[in-house]
Write a protein that holds these residues in place. Structure first.
Motif, PDB file in Angstrom:
ATOM      1  N   GLY A  82       5.010   9.206 -12.491  1.00 18.19           N
ATOM      2  CA  GLY A  82       3.697   9.235 -11.864  1.00 18.19           C
ATOM      3  C   GLY A  82       3.731   8.589 -10.502  1.00 18.19           C
ATOM      4  N   ASN A  83       2.562   8.534  -9.864  1.00 18.18           N
ATOM      5  CA  ASN A  83       2.469   7.905  -8.552  1.00 18.18           C
ATOM      6  C   ASN A  83       2.088   6.441  -8.697  1.00 18.18           C
ATOM      7  OD1 ASN A  83       3.191  10.100  -7.068  1.00 18.18           O
ATOM      8  ND2 ASN A  83       1.093  10.820  -6.768  1.00 18.18           N
ATOM      9  N   TYR A  84       2.809   5.593  -8.011  1.00 18.88           N
ATOM     10  CA  TYR A  84       2.504   4.165  -8.043  1.00 18.88           C
ATOM     11  C   TYR A  84       2.183   3.682  -6.634  1.00 18.88           C
ATOM     12  CZ  TYR A  84       4.278   3.671 -12.801  1.00 18.88           C
ATOM     13  OH  TYR A  84       4.477   3.762 -14.137  1.00 18.88           O
ATOM     14  N   THR A  85       1.151   2.871  -6.532  1.00 17.26           N
ATOM     15  CA  THR A  85       0.869   2.232  -5.251  1.00 17.26           C
ATOM     16  C   THR A  85       1.450   0.831  -5.302  1.00 17.26           C
ATOM     17  OG1 THR A  85      -1.217   3.385  -5.294  1.00 17.26           O
ATOM     18  CG2 THR A  85      -0.932   1.750  -3.569  1.00 17.26           C
ATOM     19  N   LEU A  86       2.333   0.517  -4.352  1.00 18.87           N
ATOM     20  CA  LEU A  86       2.888  -0.837  -4.292  1.00 18.87           C
ATOM     21  C   LEU A  86       1.885  -1.714  -3.564  1.00 18.87           C
ATOM     22  CD1 LEU A  86       6.552   0.083  -3.336  1.00 18.87           C
ATOM     23  CD2 LEU A  86       5.549  -0.133  -5.601  1.00 18.87           C
ATOM     24  N   ILE A  87       1.026  -2.384  -4.345  1.00 17.89           N
ATOM     25  CA  ILE A  87      -0.094  -3.123  -3.760  1.00 17.89           C
ATOM     26  C   ILE A  87       0.394  -4.178  -2.773  1.00 17.89           C
ATOM     27  CG2 ILE A  87      -2.121  -4.522  -4.275  1.00 17.89           C
ATOM     28  CD1 ILE A  87      -1.950  -3.296  -7.138  1.00 17.89           C
ATOM     29  N   LEU A  88       1.462  -4.903  -3.165  1.00 20.75           N
ATOM     30  CA  LEU A  88       1.955  -5.987  -2.301  1.00 20.75           C
ATOM     31  C   LEU A  88       3.243  -5.603  -1.582  1.00 20.75           C
ATOM     32  CD1 LEU A  88       1.302  -9.108  -4.560  1.00 20.75           C
ATOM     33  CD2 LEU A  88      -0.195  -8.075  -2.876  1.00 20.75           C
ATOM     34  N   GLY A  89       3.632  -4.346  -1.658  1.00 24.46           N
ATOM     35  CA  GLY A  89       4.847  -3.934  -0.967  1.00 24.46           C
ATOM     36  C   GLY A  89       6.093  -4.160  -1.800  1.00 24.46           C
ATOM     37  N   GLY A 134       0.793  -1.213   0.000  1.00 21.60           N
ATOM     38  CA  GLY A 134       0.000   0.000   0.000  1.00 21.60           C
ATOM     39  C   GLY A 134       0.824   1.261   0.000  1.00 21.60           C
ATOM     40  N   THR A 135       2.157   1.133   0.083  1.00 23.95           N
ATOM     41  CA  THR A 135       2.998   2.324   0.049  1.00 23.95           C
ATOM     42  C   THR A 135       2.886   3.000  -1.315  1.00 23.95           C
ATOM     43  OG1 THR A 135       4.544   1.154   1.459  1.00 23.95           O
ATOM     44  CG2 THR A 135       5.329   3.190   0.456  1.00 23.95           C
ATOM     45  N   VAL A 136       2.775   4.336  -1.299  1.00 24.82           N
ATOM     46  CA  VAL A 136       2.726   5.067  -2.561  1.00 24.82           C
ATOM     47  C   VAL A 136       4.091   5.696  -2.804  1.00 24.82           C
ATOM     48  CG1 VAL A 136       1.605   6.938  -3.822  1.00 24.82           C
ATOM     49  CG2 VAL A 136       0.292   5.548  -2.210  1.00 24.82           C
TER      50      VAL A 136
END
Lengths: 332, 385
Positions: free
Chosen positions: B117-124, B99-101
């Motif tokens: 751009g902004n990426y959300t690391l869904i699985l970290g 969930g880290t952006v």
């Protein structure tokens, strides 16, 4: 009885060519060495040429293949193989590492028998019920679970959260009977040491045995049902025996294939140990093998593969003999 | 057999359509195939009908199909490359929880070919700041390719040796089975560990001498050209698993061939002077294929599991290659804090292997003629009653 003896003789005779074959495979592993093992053993690029030369001579690395084979087998069978990396006798090392693996295997085996067999019988008695389905799915889950993953999940629950297990040290009692502390402490009735060992080993043992529990439950269930539909059961029913007594007959007959599978599984558990030992930091055979690989100590690797092969072979031999003794109908 | 009596659901129509499409294709290649194999096609449809009635089988099939699809398109789908360290853009990416952006910008993004751009690391992310989701997607490719390479060769060595041993008998049988016994004298994992430890240098030399083979495997594994080195140890695992995976099949197939060769159709073929090779592959093999197929399905999962285990032990996949077992091994250094580097790849292995086991277990029932006859019987009863 004469037939049994003939079977034993024949079985022992096939044991010998297999053993010879095993030595060939072990040798092939030793022969696929990297380009220049002596240099690696002597310390890599900076190694002095004299030391490298001495190692090449000592371990017959440049000799013809048959000479190499003779050298390795002679050293393995006379227990005089010395590791070029650790400078210790490999056989002696194996003897200190093996009891740990054996203990681990015994604990895993305990879980398989104590959970697997009753579960299988219950599933057979309540055939096609919810419980039966659950056992079936549990068996499938068991063989699908990577044990290294399961280990971490369970460490999280039982160590990080509940503190139910000790993850350091390997208790060794001051006395020595069989050399396996788990058995020795029981024989000496030293329950304090025994409890210590159990506290260290129960979780790794469970993890190692996890896949086997469901498999054994399935086999017990199926062979129980097979025996239950056999003629002798029908006859027992016709005679009006009580349910309990019928089940006793069924169980005895159902156990025959189970014994074979359990025997073979014992060897399989020994093999599964490297992963479990690595995770739980147990200094067993598997850990020894992996260490040998890390240190490029290919002779120690070869020695341990040979050792495991030997144990597996003997375990299978015992299973076959047991099978012939238990089941009087089996003749080869 | 009239098909109308079966209550066909959507899934059955789909599986029938697949079988019909296959039959038409076979008919195009070899005219008259459809007519000659009418009963076989009906039997297949019945198998699909039985399979569709088994929820575990369907769940398993869904798991397998999603695994294969992800393994094929995964590397294109992944937001980042398997070896891209996001710490270049944001130091927080190191060991970032799910969930880290993170924000990607600057010249470096251009150089590395990542869209800003902004990426959300869904699985970290892992300890090197690599996106876990991307690595899992690439890892699916690694698993699938290894499993296919192993299953395309290993079991078939055993099947062919088993056919020969069972058909000829005598001294040939004795010789083949003694060799099989020798390989079965080792627990599989131990032998696999030993071979995958000693083989890589040799394979490395081979790959250096055959650049075309090397490039082919690089594409297959979706690896960058500079990672040709770690390729050798991946292929070492494949070879090690070939060595381990054939003896079981040799024993199984030999037993089945022994009883199959006594059948009258084999004798008839022999009397007609059909070559032995043809008898083995075209007459005996198709008749014993059912149980073999069950084992092949189960072992496909088994290979994935074993390969992950070897990688976990530090053999096989070498950094920076994305491999499920290796990701867990690397993550275990930060256990229990970085739980995501263990939980998710483990879940991926578990679900994939479970898929193959569910399907294999269902196939065992479906391929059993008794199951199919009981379906026919039920339908008949329903129609009459």
């Amino acid at each position: 009885m004469a037939e049994l003896r003939r079977f034993l003789v024949r079985r022992l005779l096939t044991f010998i060519p297999t053993l010879v074959g095993v030595t060939f495979i072990v040798f092939v592993i030793a022969a696929i060495l990297p380009a220049d093992p002596a240099r690696v053993w002597a310390g890599g690029e900076k190694a002095s040429p004299e030391v490298v030369q001495r190692l090449i001579e000592e371990y017959h690395l440049n000799d013809p293949i048959p000479v190499q084979y003779y050298f390795i087998m002679k050293k393995l069978f006379t227990n005089t193989m010395v590791s070029p990396v650790t400078h210790r006798y490999i056989w002696q090392d194996l003897m200190t590492f093996f009891p740990v693996t054996l203990q681990l295997t015994l604990v895993a085996f305990f879980f398989i028998i104590v959970i697997g067999i009753p579960l299988g019988i219950l599933a057979a008695l309540k055939r096609d019920s919810l419980l039966d389905t659950i056992v079936r799915i549990f068996a499938l889950i068991g063989v699908s679970t990577p044990i290294f993953w399961l280990a971490y999940l369970l460490i999280y629950v039982f160590y990080v959260k509940l503190h139910w297990i000790v993850l350091a040290g390997t208790p060794t009692p001051p006395y020595k009977i069989t050399g396996v502390p788990l058995i020795d402490s029981l024989l000496k009735l030293d329950f304090q040491t025994f409890a210590q060992i159990i506290k260290r080993y129960w979780l790794p043992g469970f993890v190692l045995g996890f896949a086997g529990i469901g498999v054994v439950a399935r086999i017990v269930r199926n062979s129980f049902l097979d025996a239950y539909s056999a003629d002798f059961t029908e006859f027992a029913m016709a005679r009006g025996l009580t349910k309990l007594r019928i089940y006793r007959h069924v169980l005895r007959n159902a156990m025959i294939p189970v014994v074979t599978v359990l025997g073979l599984m014992f060897g399989g558990l020994l093999a599964g140990a490297p992963i479990t030992e690595t995770i739980f930091g147990l200094p067993g055979l598997g850990k020894y093998m992996l260490n040998a690989i890390r240190l490029f100590d290919y002779l120690a690797l070869t020695g341990s593969v040979f050792f495991v092969g030997l144990i597996y072979l003997v375990a299978n031999l015992i299973v076959d003999i047991l099978y012939a003794v238990i089941d009087p109908r089996v003749r080869y | 057999m009239s098909e109308e009596v079966y209550e066909k659901k959507l899934l059955d129509k789909f599986s029938d359509a697949v079988i019909d499409a296959f039959a038409s294709l076979a008919d195009k290649i070899r005219p008259g195939w459809k007519k000659r194999n009418k009963s076989r096609i009906d039997e297949w449809k019945l198998m699909a009908y039985a399979f569709n009635r088994s929820p575990p089988g369907i769940i398993g099939a869904v798991l397998i199909v999603s695994f294969i699809v992800l393994a094929i398109v995964g590397p294109y789908l992944a937001p980042f490359s398997y070896d891209l360290q996001l710490t270049f853009f944001d130091p927080d990416a190191k060991r970032a929880p799910p969930g880290t952006v993170i924000e990607i910008k600057g010249k470096l993004a251009e150089v590395l070919g990542v869209k800003p751009g902004n990426y959300t690391l869904i699985l970290g992310a892992d300890d090197q700041g690599r996106d876990l989701l991307s690595r899992l997607l690439y890892g699916a490719r690694t698993s699938l390719v290894i499993a296919i390479l192993v299953m395309a060769v290993g079991p078939w060595i055993g099947i062919i040796l088993g056919l020969i041993a069972g058909y000829y008998g005598g001294k040939i049988d004795e010789l083949i089975m003694r060799i099989t016994d020798v390989f079965l004298a080792f627990p599989g994992l131990i032998l696999a560990i030993a071979f995958s430890a000693v083989l890589p240098p040799r394979i490395s030399v081979f790959l250096d001498n055959h650049p075309d083979v090397r490039d082919f495997f690089l594409t297959l594994f979706a690896l960058k050209p500079q990672h040709a080195g770690p390729l050798a140890s991946l292929l070492a695992v494949v070879v090690a698993l070939w060595i381990v995976w054939w003896p079981g099949y040799a024993r199984l197939v030999r037993g089945m061939t022994l009883s199959e060769r006594e059948n009258i159709y084999v004798e008839a073929a022999r009397a007609l002077g059909v070559p032995t090779r043809w008898i083995l592959l075209r007459h005996i093999l198709p008749n014993i294929l059912g149980p073999i197929l069950v084992y092949l399905t189960l072992d496909f999962g088994g290979v994935i599991l074993t390969e992950a285990g070897l990688s976990f032990l530090g053999l096989g996949a070498v950094p920076p290659i994305a491999d499920w077992g290796r990701i867990i091994y690397d993550g275990s250094n930060y256990f229990p804090k970085d739980w995501w580097t263990i939980l998710y790849p483990g879940l991926a292995i578990f679900l994939t292997v479970l898929g193959f086991n569910l399907v294999g277990d269902t196939l065992r029932d479906v391929l059993d003629p008794k199951t199919r006859r009981s379906i026919e019987f039920k339908v008949k009863k329903k129609r009459e009653g």
